[in-house]
Design an enzyme around this catalytic site. Structure first.
Site, PDB file in Angstrom:
ATOM      1  CE  LYS A 176     -49.612 -35.077   5.542  1.00  0.00           C
ATOM      2  NZ  LYS A 176     -50.011 -33.853   6.154  1.00  0.00           N
ATOM      3  CE1 TYR A 218     -33.330 -39.193  -1.010  1.00  0.00           C
ATOM      4  CE2 TYR A 218     -35.376 -39.405  -1.600  1.00  0.00           C
ATOM      5  CZ  TYR A 218     -34.441 -38.588  -1.015  1.00  0.00           C
ATOM      6  OH  TYR A 218     -35.717 -37.159  -0.719  1.00  0.00           O
ATOM      7  CE1 TYR A 262     -50.351 -50.741   5.937  1.00  0.00           C
ATOM      8  CE2 TYR A 262     -51.215 -51.907   5.192  1.00  0.00           C
ATOM      9  CZ  TYR A 262     -49.882 -51.392   5.588  1.00  0.00           C
ATOM     10  OH  TYR A 262     -49.605 -52.014   6.296  1.00  0.00           O
ATOM     11  CG  ASN A 266     -40.394 -35.329   5.969  1.00  0.00           C
ATOM     12  OD1 ASN A 266     -39.959 -35.002   4.566  1.00  0.00           O
ATOM     13  ND2 ASN A 266     -40.759 -35.501   6.699  1.00  0.00           N
ATOM     14  N   GLY A 277     -45.012 -49.041  18.905  1.00  0.00           N
ATOM     15  CA  GLY A 277     -45.696 -50.098  17.906  1.00  0.00           C
ATOM     16  C   GLY A 277     -45.795 -51.093  18.223  1.00  0.00           C
TER      17      GLY A 277
END
Length: 329
Positions: A94, A162, A148, A102, A13
């Site tokens: 997603k 996390y 978004y 992930n 990108g």
């Protein structure tokens, strides 16, 4: 001496490809990952023969496996323009949720530090100006931009979870409007839209009366800020952007002057939930990272305009969506 490895998602990108360049210059081995929904291999084709560069054509929303050690992970895989996330809303949600999960899991398994790319859109249509990191935002979760905005807000929450519960080393960058070479000409964002219209001899389209504001940061400055944040010891979000604010109408006038076009500036209705103001408070970036933008808008625009002028005619005249003109920029 074994070189340290970095994984950059969204590596084909706009910002991701410039990050690949930067980390290779810094002496890292770079693994770029992109499913090419909005990325473009032309952005990284100059790196394919580099001995320290690898590319994986992969969707991080499914799973992520990278063999070997990783020192750093930079998560830049996401549609970022209104045309893209309005066209592929589910994929946008997603990659911000499943993809982030992930990659955080991968960072935990590899004991790698991870930086996730958030956005000024977490502030929505702000009621506080300029926007500081402590501002919670004014976002419509079910509006057209919600896919978004909320993906990025969830991404930040997941990242901090996390960090707090799994002790993963995390960094969060809130990116404001960024521009420069390798932007997609017709992706719906204001700068390439204006330049594309000027190059095609079309009137420049301003939404609303043009009084809404934006602040534009050149890509080299953005990459420098991201790099410094990654190398810092600060885990909370940090704004990286240029606080030099300008109205959309004034910006259109700058593009007319830059390109020498004789076309008019015309107004169309303002789309729903379009932010009226956008300017970063970069006090944290200054104090924590010693960072502030160096490239003036006039200098950066000249470089960007020369890049767009060099593109093939088929790129210049390609519309990437049948309803191109209706989307907010």
């Amino acid at each position: 001496m074994v070189k340290e490895r970095v994984l950059i998602t969204g590596g084909a990108g706009f910002i991701g490809s410039h990050l690949c360049d930067r980390f290779l210059r810094e002496g890292f081995q770079v693994v770029a990952m992109d499913n090419l929904i909005t990325g473009d291999l032309r952005n990284i084709e100059h790196l394919f023969k580099h001995p320290d560069f690898e590319f994986y054509n992969h969707d991080v929303s499914t799973f992520v496996h990278v063999p070997g050690d990783l020192k750093y992970i930079l998560h830049f895989a996401s549609p970022a323009s209104p045309i893209d996330y309005l066209k592929i809303p589910i994929q946008t949600l997603k990659v911000g949720s499943l993809g982030t999960h992930n990659l955080l899991g991968l960072a935990r398994a590899k004991r790698a530090r991870i930086l996730v790319a958030s956005t000024s859109e977490v502030y929505g249509d702000p009621l506080v100006h300029p926007q500081m990191e402590e501002y919670y935002g004014n976002v419509n979760p079910i509006g057209p931009r919600g896919v978004y905005d909320e993906a990025k807000r969830f991404q930040e929450a997941m990242t901090m979870a996390y960090h707090t519960y799994h002790n993963v080393e995390t960094r969060i960058v809130r990116i404001f409007n960024t521009y420069g070479p390798r932007m997609r000409l017709n992706d719906g964002r204001v700068l390439p839209a204006f330049i594309g219209q000027a190059l095609r001899g079309e009137d420049l389209t301003v939404f609303g009366d043009g009084s809404q504001t934006r602040s534009f940061c050149y890509i080299d400055d953005q990459v420098e800020g991201i790099f410094r944040l990654l190398m810092s010891d600060y885990a909370l979000p940090v704004n990286i952007g240029n606080p030099d604010e300008i109205t959309i109408w004034e910006f259109a006038e700058e593009i007319v002057k830059l390109t020498g076009t004789s076309q008019k500036i015309i107004c169309k209705p303002l789309p729903k939930d379009d932010p009226k103001q956008r300017r970063p408070d970069i006090s944290k970036a200054k104090s924590l990272l010693g960072w502030e933008p160096k490239v003036s808008r006039s200098e950066g625009l000249k470089i960007t305009y020369e890049y767009f002028k060099s593109l093939p005619q088929d790129v210049l005249y390609t519309r990437e969506h049948k309803n191109f003109d209706k989307y907010v920029r």
